[in-house]
Structure formats: structure tokens, C-alpha cells
Design an enzyme around this catalytic site. Structure first.
Site, PDB file in Angstrom:
ATOM      1  N   ASP A   1       0.835  -1.193   0.022  1.00 26.32           N
ATOM      2  CA  ASP A   1      -0.002  -0.117   0.106  1.00 26.32           C
ATOM      3  C   ASP A   1       0.852   1.306   0.048  1.00 26.32           C
ATOM      4  O   ASP A   1       0.357   2.529   0.380  1.00 26.32           O
ATOM      5  CB  ASP A   1      -0.857   0.232   1.055  1.00 26.32           C
ATOM      6  CG  ASP A   1      -2.259  -0.349   0.649  1.00 26.32           C
ATOM      7  OD1 ASP A   1      -2.382  -0.817  -0.166  1.00 26.32           O
ATOM      8  OD2 ASP A   1      -3.103  -0.374   1.872  1.00 26.32           O
TER       9      ASP A   1
ATOM     10  N   ASP B   1      -7.837  -6.781  13.436  1.00 27.73           N
ATOM     11  CA  ASP B   1      -7.441  -8.130  14.086  1.00 27.73           C
ATOM     12  C   ASP B   1      -8.450  -8.385  15.218  1.00 27.73           C
ATOM     13  O   ASP B   1      -8.771  -9.430  15.402  1.00 27.73           O
ATOM     14  CB  ASP B   1      -6.086  -8.109  14.307  1.00 27.73           C
ATOM     15  CG  ASP B   1      -5.498  -6.704  15.259  1.00 27.73           C
ATOM     16  OD1 ASP B   1      -6.449  -6.077  15.661  1.00 27.73           O
ATOM     17  OD2 ASP B   1      -4.619  -6.740  15.662  1.00 27.73           O
TER      18      ASP B   1
END
Length: 751
Positions: A265, A418
Site C-alpha cells: 500500500d 485483528d
């Protein structure tokens, strides 16, 4: 009654005088000038020898005094220079300091400033009262106007207001925080007892099968190995992309049963080219690896993983292993984790432990290691063994792709994607396993700025998630015990209550009790219980026991950051949705890359490429390294909230000194100094001592010839300056050497 004279002593004294006289005559006969000396001694004139000795003693005394004056003058000059340098540095930092755009941070800072002004005013009042002697006999309202005048009336009214209106509410708030403190302490003790029970009974997950490294039949049967997708999400990871890609590509797993996705990214074009070239290099070596770059970078890491999982070929894979860019899994990582899924169809996640390559770099990394050692050794292991649930750490874990799809996949609604997917998988009935024996190398942030941003994200994200999933937890079909564990223990106690009482109790209530003595904090709250909790926290990392006091003080210092992050996440302030990639330095990366080069040689045996292509790997690496841009030198920052709290605590310590409160005074003093050190951004400073050995006789340093001698080059690590010459060994000091004045780089000391 008079005592009888001591004749024995008189006889002994006479004998000694006779012996001395005989020795003197013998010496005079050997010395030709003895007669003159004897005349001078027995004469009535002044003793010139004594005068000469006295003159010599006076001259020596004058030289000693002069030397002392020079040392004092040098010390004063150095102190003056240090003070001037400190003022200039502070002015420079204040001038270059950018005010944060975070609304919650600015609100909290304004509140702390108001609190600081109030504390200074209260200290002024108490100083006046102290010098007036009112600390012995406080004035009453009735007699103050007659004897003490207007000042006495004001102080007497202040005492009455303090006792009737300010002290009781403060004591009530202190009692609430003490109860929360005790509840959280009990939770820590229960976790430690669970960890001791695991160690005593030797409880740990057992894999139904193992991959034998020497089993040729199994090694040749590739169908025996499930299809594994390995993902490496990264964003502008200039320092660590090579080691992470290399560590994954040399996994001891059939190459046709594993695919590596490098999910880049990066918004810097040169970093994109470097990572793409690294991927192409490993493709030429026979590794199945792909490079993916998103044109629309939304959702941060969650969006990156979500985009990668939408590829058509993902349906051919059963498991996905995720590694952040600074993680270096061992070659046998997949062989140690995948077997736990065999026969456990309800198992969604296998999480491994983190190990840190730079835990001894400076005081900051040592303190982080204490926290994370307790997190993995105690929290993750106890929750994994007894309830089969814990928060996914975002990396160094293997997921069953079916579980990810069933619980909704990666969502972009929080900055802790997460934890989000772990909670949703747990509500869907999936189980987790934590492997404390399988470790994955990674890197700790070495600067306070990077660590503070990381902690802000880690403590604001859970509050976002709690707001979003609270109703889902209540409506889920899991048992009532699991719902209570998620709401009260996982979120409220460990994510909300802990930063709240830490900041409120030790940074607000404790200083106020010095000026409002009607409300008190017992010594066991200030000293004994925190000390015991610190000992429990440090047990999983026994080598860090000498740092128990800095750990306790630093954790209280970090409470302001965690409290601010918790508030911003709970009330949806702008900073709670901010994602800043933690700065990494690539510790030990060059050594690891050389090892990766050696271990990757067998890959070339399965390809038709020439040997020269493999040998050109390091040459290509060196070319890529030369194309990297050198980072800008980062100067220390000023952290306003920490500095303001430092002055508050130091002011309260002065008030505590006036009232002769021993434990409270020392705690406030040391805690205030800790806030001051952190506020000046000195917690991550360290001197590196690099040992350089000259290779040839006749090498010179600064014009001085030093054949075959050891040269110590001292430079500041925070400048990230390269060390020239042949580095033979890096020697770390035996203690965290924090510097408070910057040492000029490239200053060489010849031993």
C-alpha cells in the site's frame, strides 16, 4: 583525692628520649652540617626549618586551592553551557512544534493546563501559610479577623471550604478508583495463578500430527500438505521489506502448495519499485510470489487484506498466514502451526508468540518487552488454554479461510481489524489456539513518538469496537459466561477501566490530595500494591527485574496517552480513526539477509536459471540499497501533556515535602521526573558503541596513526547515521544508557 604520679610512664619516657638523642648524635656525626643544625635547633632564634616547611605547606595549599577553584569554574562553565544549550533546544523545539489536530488531545491538554494553574495557586497559598506558621496551628474563622487580618480570614475560609465541600467528593472519587484498582489487581493475580497452573501441569496444545523433516515419503507426497496462502501487508516499509519477503520465501513448505502475496500500500514510488524488484528477484529463484498494489487505498490494513482475499485464486487455498512487514518467521513456521488444524474443524486461528530482535536497544524497548512478555506469556496463554479465545495480534498467525468468510471477512470499521475479526469469529463459535513455544521475530518501536502512536491506536480501536459490537455480543448465541468475559473482562476491565483509574488515580487524585489533605490515599495504594503488581508483570521476563522501578513509573506516564486514546475511541473523536504505520528501523536485517541468501540456494536447483543469477542477488541488493533515499534527521519533540503533568506532580511533591509525607513525596518526585524525561523525548535516546578494527597497519584517524588498534565510534542512534569502516562487532552497554545532552555524531575516541 589526688592520684599518685605514674613513675613507670616517666621512666619509659626518659628512656625514649635517650634513644632519640643517641640516634640524633649519630646522624649529626654522619652529616657535616649537623653541628649547625644542632645549634639552630637548640638556639633561641626562630625555627627556619619549620618556617621553610610551613612555607612549603602554604605553597602547596595555595596550589590545591587554585586547582579547586579551576575545577569549580569549569563545572560552573559546563553547567552554564548546558543550561544555555537546554534553553536553546527547548526554544527550537517549541518553535518547530506543530500543534496536534486531534480535538480530544487538545481538550485534554487544555484541562491539564487549567489543572496546572490551579495547583500552582494552591502551592502559593500553602507556602504563605507555611511561612506564617499556620501549618502548626491553622487559624479559625472566629479569631482570624481579630488577630491575623484579612489574609488569615481568607485562609481560614479556605480551610473550611476544603473540609466541607472539596475533600469529601475527592475522597469518594478516590475510593471508586481504589476499588477499580483492586479489581484489576485481582484480575492480574488470577491470570498469574492460571499461568503458574499451566506451567505446573505442563498444559499446552497438542497437534494431532506432525510433519517429519526426514520422512521422504511424506516429503514427496505434496498432496499431504494443504494449500497455504501467505500475506505480507506493508505500507512504505523501506527498511524491512527485504527481510520479511526473504523469511517467507524460504519456508520449508512445498512450493506448489504455497503462494505469497506482497500487499503493498506504499504511496512512495521509489518504495514501490524497490519492493517490486525484490518480488521479481524471488520469482526468478523459483518462489511463487505475487506483487499487489491498490490504486484506491481505503480501509488501511483491513482494506488491504480484504482486497487480497477477493482474488479468484484464493478459493483454492485452505489457510492464510499473515505477517507484518517487520516479522521474520522461521523456516519451519508452517510445519509447526498447520498440524493443529488437522482434525479440529472448529479451529479458526493458530496464534504464535512474538520475539523481539531489539528488546535490549534502549530503556524504552526494555520496558516494552516487559509489557509484551506478560501479554503473551500470561494473558494470551491463559485465555487460549482455558477459554479458547483471545485477541488476534494481527500478525504471526494462521487463519482458516472458511472461518474468515463465515464471520464476514475483514471489515474497515475500526483501526483494530485483528481484534474485530477475532471477536466476530468467537461469537460464531470458532476456537483459537495459542502456541507459546513457536516464536516469530519482529521489531519494537525504538522512539517514544512511534511507540506513543502505536499505543494510541491499540487503545482507541478497542473502544470503537466495543461500541460497534456490544449489541452483537448480547444477541449472539454463545454462552452467558462467554458474553460476560467479552463485556466485563476483555473490554471494560482491561481496555477501559485500566487506563481510566491509572490516569485518574496517580495523575489527578494523588496531586490533589496533597493540597486537600482531607482526602487521602493510603500508602499501600501509592506504593505497595503497585509494587506487587509490577513484580507480577515482570515475572515473565525475569532478566528485566532491575528495571522494575522504571517500569512502574513509565506505565503511569503512559496512562495519559492510553486515557486520551480510550476517550477518543469511546466518543468517536477524529484521532480514533487515524492509522499511522509504526516506524521501523530494520534491526539485524542485513545479517538475516545474508542467511536468507544462503538458505535460498536450494531453490535454484529446481530452476533452469544459471548459478550466476543466484550469485547476483547480493549485488542487486546493494544496487537497490544505493537507490534508497536517506531519511531526514529527526529531532526530539516536546510532548505538552507530559510536560504539564510533570510540573503538576513536581509542584505536588513540594507541597508533600512541606507536610513531611515521605512515601507520597518520593513517589511524586520520581513520577514527575519521569514525566519530564518523557515529555522532553529523552526516553528513546541511547549511545551506540560500535567496535571498529583497523584492517591494515598504518590506518589513521583524524591524522593520527593507529596501527592494529581498536577504535570506538560513538554516535547517536536517533540520527540513524551510517557507520563507515569495517564493523567487526556491535557492543551494547550493560545498562540502558540514556543521554540528556546530544553527543555529536562521528566523534571518535581512541582507546
Amino acid at each position: 583525692m589526688s592520684r599518685a604520679p605514674n613513675y613507670e610512664f616517666q621512666e619509659w619516657w626518659n628512656k625514649q628520649r635517650e634513644k632519640s638523642h643517641e640516634l640524633f648524635l649519630q646522624h649529626s656525626s654522619e652529616n657535616p652540617n649537623g653541628a649547625l643544625v644542632a645549634v639552630e635547633i637548640s638556639g633561641s632564634s626562630s625555627d627556619r626549618t619549620v618556617e621553610k616547611g610551613r612555607a612549603r605547606s602554604a605553597r602547596q595549599l595555595s596550589w590545591v586551592c587554585l586547582l579547586r577553584f579551576q575545577q569549580i569554574a569549569g563545572s560552573l562553565a559546563s553547567l552554564t553551557n548546558a543550561a544555555v544549550s537546554l534553553v536553546r533546544t527547548a526554544n527550537r523545539r517549541i518553535a518547530s512544534h506543530e500543534s496536534p489536530a486531534d480535538s480530544s488531545s487538545s481538550r485534554l491538554y487544555r484541562a491539564i493546563k487549567v489543572f496546572l494553574v490551579v495547583v500552582l495557586l494552591l502551592l502559593s497559598v500553602e507556602l504563605v501559610a507555611y511561612f506564617k506558621g499556620w501549618h502548626f496551628r491553622p487559624p479559625s474563622v472566629g479569631s482570624a479577623s481579630e488577630v491575623l487580618g484579612m489574609l488569615g480570614v481568607v485562609y481560614a475560609n479556605w480551610l473550611e471550604t476544603r473540609a466541607n465541600y472539596l475533600g469529601p467528593p475527592l475522597q469518594s472519587l478516590a475510593n471508586v478508583c481504589i476499588v477499580l484498582f483492586l479489581i484489576q489487581s485481582v484480575d492480574r493475580i488470577v491470570l498469574m495463578l492460571g499461568c503458574f497452573w499451566i506451567k505446573f501441569r505442563r498444559l499446552k496444545p497438542v497437534a494431532p500430527m506432525e510433519y517429519a523433516a526426514t520422512d521422504e515419503e511424506t516429503a514427496n507426497n505434496t498432496e499431504y500438505y494443504p494449500m497455504v496462502l501467505v500475506q505480507i501487508p506493508m505500507c512504505n516499509e523501506r527498511e524491512v521489506y527485504q527481510q520479511s519477503i526473504a523469511a517467507v520465501c524460504i519456508q520449508d513448505w512445498p512450493k506448489d502448495r504455497m503462494l505469497v502475496q506482497v500487499l503493498d500500500d506504499s504511496d512512495e514510488v521509489d518504495v514501490q519499485l524497490l519492493i517490486k524488484a525484490e518480488v521479481q528477484k524471488w520469482q526468478q529463484r523459483g518462489a511463487r510470489i505475487l506483487y499487489r498494489h491498490r490504486l484506491i487505498r481505503t480501509g488501511y490494513k483491513a482494506g488491504n487484506l480484504k482486497s487480497a482475499m477477493s482474488c479468484d485464486y484464493v478459493k483454492d487455498y485452505e489457510f492464510v498466514a499473515i505477517f507484518d512487514a517487520d516479522f521474520q518467521p522461521g523456516p519451519d513456521f508452517l510445519k509447526k502451526t498447520i498440524p493443529y488444524f488437522k482434525g479440529n474443524d472448529d479451529l479458526a486461528l493458530v496464534q504464535t508468540r512474538w520475539a523481539f530482535v531489539n528488546k535490549d536497544e534502549n530503556l524504552l524497548t526494555r520496558l516494552q518487552n516487559i509489557n509484551l512478555a506478560f501479554h503473551f506469556e500470561v494473558e494470551q496463554q491463559v485465555n487460549g488454554v482455558f477459554i479458547n479465545f483471545f485477541g488476534f495480534n494481527g500478525t504471526a498467525g494462521v487463519w482458516r479461510i472458511k472461518a474468515l468468510e463465515e464471520c464476514g471477512g475483514w471489515l474497515e470499521r475500526t483501526t483494530v481489524e485483528d481484534m474485530d475479526i477475532a471477536v466476530r469469529a468467537h461469537l460464531c463459535g470458532w476456537k483459537f489456539i495459542y502456541l507459546n513455544d513457536v516464536k516469530c521475530l519482529c521489531e519494537l518501536p525504538e522512539s517514544y513518538e512511534a511507540y506513543k502512536k502505536q499505543q494510541h491506536r491499540w487503545h482507541s480501536g478497542p473502544m470503537q469496537l466495543f461500541r460497534l459490537c456490544f449489541i452483537d455480543i448480547l444477541r449472539s448465541k454463545v454462552s452467558l459466561a462467554k458474553k460476560a468475559n467479552l463485556i466485563f473482562l476483555f473490554f471494560l476491565l482491561r481496555k477501559l477501566i485500566l487506563p481510566f483509574y491509572s490516569f485518574t488515580l496517580f495523575c489527578i487524585i494523588l496531586p490533589l490530595t496533597m493540597f486537600l489533605p482531607e482526602a487521602q490515599l493510603p500508602a499501600w495504594v501509592v506504593c505497595y500494591i503497585p509494587g506487587i503488581m509490577s513484580i507480577l508483570n515482570i515475572l515473565p521476563a525475569p532478566s528485566s527485574f532491575p528495571f522494575i522501578v522504571p517500569y512502574l513509573l513509565f506505565e503511569n506516564t503512559m496512562s495519559v496517552t492510553k486515557f486520551n486514546a480510550m476517550i477518543s475511541g469511546l466518543f468517536k473523536f477524529g484521532s480514533s480513526y487515524e492509522w499511522i504505520v509504526t516506524k521501523k528501523l530494520g534491526r539485524s536485517s542485513e545479517t538475516d539477509l545474508v542467511a536468507f541468501e544462503k538458505e535460498s540456494d536450494p531453490l535454484m536447483e529446481n530452476t533452469s536459471l544459471h548459478r550466476s543469477s543466484s550469485e547476483s542477488g547480493l549485488e542487486e541488493l546493494s544496487k537497490l540499497q544505493t537507490s534508497k533515499k536517506t531519511g531526514k534527521t529527526r529531532r526530539n519533540r516536546l510532548y505538552r501533556k507530559e510536560l504539564a503533568l510533570a510540573f503538576i506532580l513536581l509542584t505536588a511533591s513540594v507541597r508533600s515535602l512541606l507536610s513531611a509525607q515521605g512515601i507520597h513525596f518520593y513517589f511524586l518526585l520520581f513520577q514527575g521526573v519521569t514525566f519530564l524525561v518523557v515529555g522532553l523525548d529523552l526516553i528513546g535516546e541511547q549511545i551506540i558503541v560500535t567496535l571498529l578494527a583497523s584492517q591494515q597497519q598504518g590506518d589513521s584517524l583524524s591524522g593520527n596513526s593507529c596501527p592494529k588498534q581498536l577504535l570506538w565510534t560513538v554516535h547517536s542512534k536517533k540520527n540513524h547515521l551510517p557507520v563507515t569502516g569495517q564493523t567487526s562487532q556491535i557492543v551494547h552497554p550493560p545498562f540502558p544508557f540514556n543521554i540528556f545532552t546530544r553527543i555529536q555524531p562521528k566523534s571518535n575516541i581512541l582507546l
